[in-house]
Design a protein around this motif. Structure first.
Motif, PDB file in Angstrom:
ATOM      1  N   LYS A 128      -1.726   2.245  -3.122  1.00 42.61           N
ATOM      2  CA  LYS A 128      -3.041   2.406  -2.461  1.00 42.61           C
ATOM      3  C   LYS A 128      -4.053   3.623  -2.979  1.00 42.61           C
ATOM      4  CE  LYS A 128      -5.529   2.327   1.971  1.00 42.61           C
ATOM      5  NZ  LYS A 128      -5.567   2.615   3.503  1.00 42.61           N
ATOM      6  N   CYS A 137       3.136   8.714  -6.211  1.00 45.63           N
ATOM      7  CA  CYS A 137       1.819   8.438  -5.379  1.00 45.63           C
ATOM      8  C   CYS A 137       2.220   7.129  -4.818  1.00 45.63           C
ATOM      9  CB  CYS A 137       0.822   8.171  -6.525  1.00 45.63           C
ATOM     10  SG  CYS A 137       0.423   9.781  -7.242  1.00 45.63           S
ATOM     11  N   TYR A 138       1.424   6.840  -3.779  1.00 46.38           N
ATOM     12  CA  TYR A 138       1.292   5.561  -2.937  1.00 46.38           C
ATOM     13  C   TYR A 138       0.675   4.611  -3.942  1.00 46.38           C
ATOM     14  CZ  TYR A 138       3.870   7.613   0.644  1.00 46.38           C
ATOM     15  OH  TYR A 138       4.746   8.356   1.567  1.00 46.38           O
ATOM     16  N   GLU A 196       0.850  -1.400   0.001  1.00 50.40           N
ATOM     17  CA  GLU A 196       0.051   0.055  -0.078  1.00 50.40           C
ATOM     18  C   GLU A 196       0.763   1.286  -0.175  1.00 50.40           C
ATOM     19  OE1 GLU A 196      -2.833  -0.231   3.260  1.00 50.40           O
ATOM     20  OE2 GLU A 196      -4.036  -1.556   2.323  1.00 50.40           O
ATOM     21  N   ASN A 197       1.963   1.100   0.511  1.00 45.33           N
ATOM     22  CA  ASN A 197       2.677   2.634   0.789  1.00 45.33           C
ATOM     23  C   ASN A 197       3.923   2.509  -0.362  1.00 45.33           C
ATOM     24  OD1 ASN A 197       3.986   0.335   2.096  1.00 45.33           O
ATOM     25  ND2 ASN A 197       5.134   1.542   3.666  1.00 45.33           N
ATOM     26  N   GLN A 198       3.842   1.648  -1.313  1.00 46.07           N
ATOM     27  CA  GLN A 198       4.908   1.606  -2.357  1.00 46.07           C
ATOM     28  C   GLN A 198       4.726   2.934  -3.357  1.00 46.07           C
ATOM     29  OE1 GLN A 198       7.603  -0.761  -3.622  1.00 46.07           O
ATOM     30  NE2 GLN A 198       7.926   1.138  -4.515  1.00 46.07           N
ATOM     31  N   PRO A 199       6.068   3.636  -3.224  1.00 45.43           N
ATOM     32  CA  PRO A 199       5.854   4.767  -4.149  1.00 45.43           C
ATOM     33  C   PRO A 199       5.899   4.441  -5.607  1.00 45.43           C
ATOM     34  CG  PRO A 199       7.449   5.005  -2.327  1.00 45.43           C
ATOM     35  CD  PRO A 199       6.980   3.404  -2.434  1.00 45.43           C
TER      36      PRO A 199
END
Length: 466
Positions: free
Chosen positions: A328, A325-326, A288-291
C-alpha cells in the motif's frame, strides 16, 4: 539455421604468468556459469559513405583472432580454467589453455531475426553453446561466435559468453571494448589495461562480527500466508521489452523530484526502479499489508576508501536491498516515496564501513553455498532453498551507464546490444539497458520476465503512470 564453419582455440600471443590466481569472496557470490550477450552490426549501413563496403567474414574472423590473442596477454586469467577447492571455493588456474572463437554462417537474413530480443528462440543459435555436464576445469571462460547473416545486407552478430566469477558486467565490457579496439587497428592506452590482483578485496586482519544487519543475504518476504515460494516458481511467465524515451525519463524525474525532500535530485536508476516497483505491486494486486522489497547490486569500485584501482578486473558488486515496505505504501504514495527507498539501499553500499562489514560477513561463511545456493532449477525440480526474487519482490540489474556501443570491431558501432537469454521462470529479474536511439544514452530499455497473469496489467500501469 546456423552452420559453424570453424572453431578456434585462442591462447595469449606471448608467455603469461602461470599458477593459481586467488578469487575474492565477491567472485564467489555469483553463479559459476557464463553470462550471454549479443552484439549486432550492420557494416553496410555504417559504411554508407564508403561505397557500402561489405566485410569478408574470413578476414574479419582472422583479425578478431589475432587481436584476441593479443588482448589475452593483458587479460591472461580469461585463458585459464576454474576449479573447486576442497573447502568449496572457486579458484583460477592461469594455465593459458585459451578461449574459443567460433566462425559461423546463418541461412537467415538479419531481418529474419526480428528485433533480436532474448525471448526469440533463434537468438540462441547466435551465441556459443557450453556443455555444463563437463567438469568445470574443462570449460573455457570466454567464448565468442561471429555469425555472418545471409543476404546482401552484410550484417554480423557477435555472441558472447563470459564467465561470471572472472568479472562483473563492467569488467566484461571493458575487456570486449579493448578487444574491439585492437581489432580495428587502434592502440590501447596504458590506462585501459586491467588491474588483476584481487587481494585488494581480501579482508585484512581477523574477521570481526558484522556491524550491520546484512538483510541483503537473508530470505526475502514471502506472499502472506505462505511458508515458501515454490507455488510462485511454478507459475508461467512471459517476456516484454519496454522502451523509455529520454522524454519518458525526464517526465518520471520531474514527477519524482517534485516531492523530493532532499536537495539532490533522484537519479535515473532511482526513479525508474521506483516506477517499476510501483507498477509491479499494482499489477500483482498485492494485499495492502504485503511486505515487498527491491534487491540489486551496486558497483563498489569507487565506494571503498581507498577506492579500488582503476580498471579493476573482477567482481566488484555490493548486493543491497531496500527497507521492507508494504504494498500500500508503494502504490498509494507519490513515486518519490519508492525512489527514496531505492536511494536508501544505494546509500548503504556507499558506506565504506558497510561494505567492509559485508566482506567480513561473507568471509565468515565456511561454505558460500549457504549464502547463494544454485540459481537454477535442477532437472525440473522446484526448490525452496533456491533464491527466488519474484512475487512479491523484484531484483534489478542496471547496465544503463555501461559503454556497450563502443565495441567497434571495424564494423562501426553495434546497432543492437542486449542480453543473450532470459530467465525461463519468474525470479523477478528485470534488466535496465541503455537505448542506442536515446539522446546521449538517456533512453532506457527495460527487459523483463514476469508472470503471465500479471504482465498485461504491468504494461498498462507502466505507461499510464508516466
Amino acid at each position: 539455421m546456423v552452420t559453424i564453419l570453424g572453431t578456434h582455440t585462442v591462447i595469449p600471443k606471448e608467455e603469461t604468468p602461470k599458477g593459481l590466481l586467488w578469487l575474492s569472496d565477491n567472485d564467489q557470490l555469483w553463479r559459476w556459469s557464463h553470462t550471454p550477450s549479443i552484439y549486432v552490426y550492420n557494416p553496410k549501413q555504417n559504411n554508407a559513405k564508403n561505397n557500402n563496403t561489405v566485410v569478408d567474414v574470413n578476414v574479419l574472423v582472422e583479425r578478431m583472432r589475432e587481436s584476441l590473442s593479443e588482448i589475452l596477454v593483458h587479460y591472461y586469467p580469461l585463458a585459464g580454467r576454474l576449479s573447486w577447492t576442497d573447502g568449496g571455493r572457486l579458484e583460477l588456474d592461469c594455465n593459458a589453455k585459451g578461449v574459443l572463437l567460433l566462425e559461423a554462417e546463418s541461412k537467415k537474413s538479419m531481418a529474419e531475426y526480428g528485433d533480436f530480443t532474448p525471448n526469440e528462440p533463434s537468438i540462441k543459435e547466435l551465441i556459443p553453446a557450453v556443455d555444463y555436464s563437463c567438469q568445470i576445469n574443462e570449460l573455457p571462460l570466454f567464448l565468442a561466435q561471429v555469425t555472418k547473416f545471409h543476404g546482401g545486407d552484410g550484417g554480423f552478430a557477435v555472441g558472447i559468453l563470459f564467465s561470471h566469477p572472472l568479472g562483473d558486467g563492467l569488467a566484461a565490457i571493458r575487456f570486449i571494448n579493448s578487444w574491439a579496439k585492437l581489432t580495428r587497428g587502434a592502440k590501447l592506452d596504458p590506462s585501459e589495461l586491467p588491474f588483476l590482483d584481487r587481494t585488494v578485496l581480501k579482508p585484512t586482519g581477523p574477521l570481526t562480527p558484522p556491524l550491520f544487519d546484512h538483510r541483503e543475504f537473508k530470505p526475502l518476504p514471502l506472499i502472506l500466508g505462505r511458508t515458501d515460494n515454490i507455488e510462485e516458481q511454478k507459475k508461467k511467465t512471459t517476456f516484454a521489452l519496454l522502451k523509455l524515451t529520454p522524454e519518458h525519463v525526464q517526465k518520471l524525474k520531474k514527477n519524482a523530484n517534485a516531492n523530493n525532500p532532499s536537495p539532490r535530485p533522484y537519479s535515473r536508476f532511482e526513479i525508474i526502479s521506483a516506477h517499476i516497483w510501483r507498477c509491479a505491486c499494482k499489477a500483482r494486486n498485492l494485499e495492502e499489508n504485503q511486505p515487498t522489497v527491491v534487491k540489486f547490486n551496486v558497483d563498489i569500485r569507487n565506494r571503498l576508501n581507498p577506492p579500488l584501482p582503476q580498471n579493476y578486473f573482477g567482481n566488484a558488486l555490493g548486493p543491497t536491498v531496500t527497507p521492507t515496505c508494504y504494498a500500500k505504501e508503494i502504490t498509494t504514495q507519490p513515486i518519490s516515496y519508492a525512489s527514496q527507498k531505492i536511494r536508501e539501499a544505494v546509500n548503504k553500499v556507499s558506506n565504506h564501513e558497510f561494505v567492509k562489514s559485508q566482506m567480513h560477513y561473507v568471509a565468515g561463511f565456511e561454505n558460500r553455498w549457504d549464502l547463494i545456493r544454485t540459481p537454477y532449477l535442477e532437472k525440473g525440480e522446484y526448490r525452496a532453498d533456491v533464491p527466488f526474487f519474484g512475487n512479491p519482490n523484484i531484483i534489478l540489474g542496471s547496465w544503463m551507464s555501461m559503454p556497450f556501443y563502443e565495441a567497434d570491431f571495424g564494423l562501426g558501432k553495434p546497432f543492437y546490444f542486449g542480453p543473450g537469454g532470459v530467465c525461463p521462470y519468474d525470479r523477478g529479474v528485470i534488466a535496465l539497458m541503455p537505448d542506442e536511439d536515446g539522446d546521449n544514452g538517456y533512453g532506457v530499455v527495460v527487459y523483463m520476465h514476469f508472470q503471465v497473469d500479471h504482465m498485461k496489467d504491468f504494461i498498462k500501469y507502466f505507461w499510464e503512470d508516466i
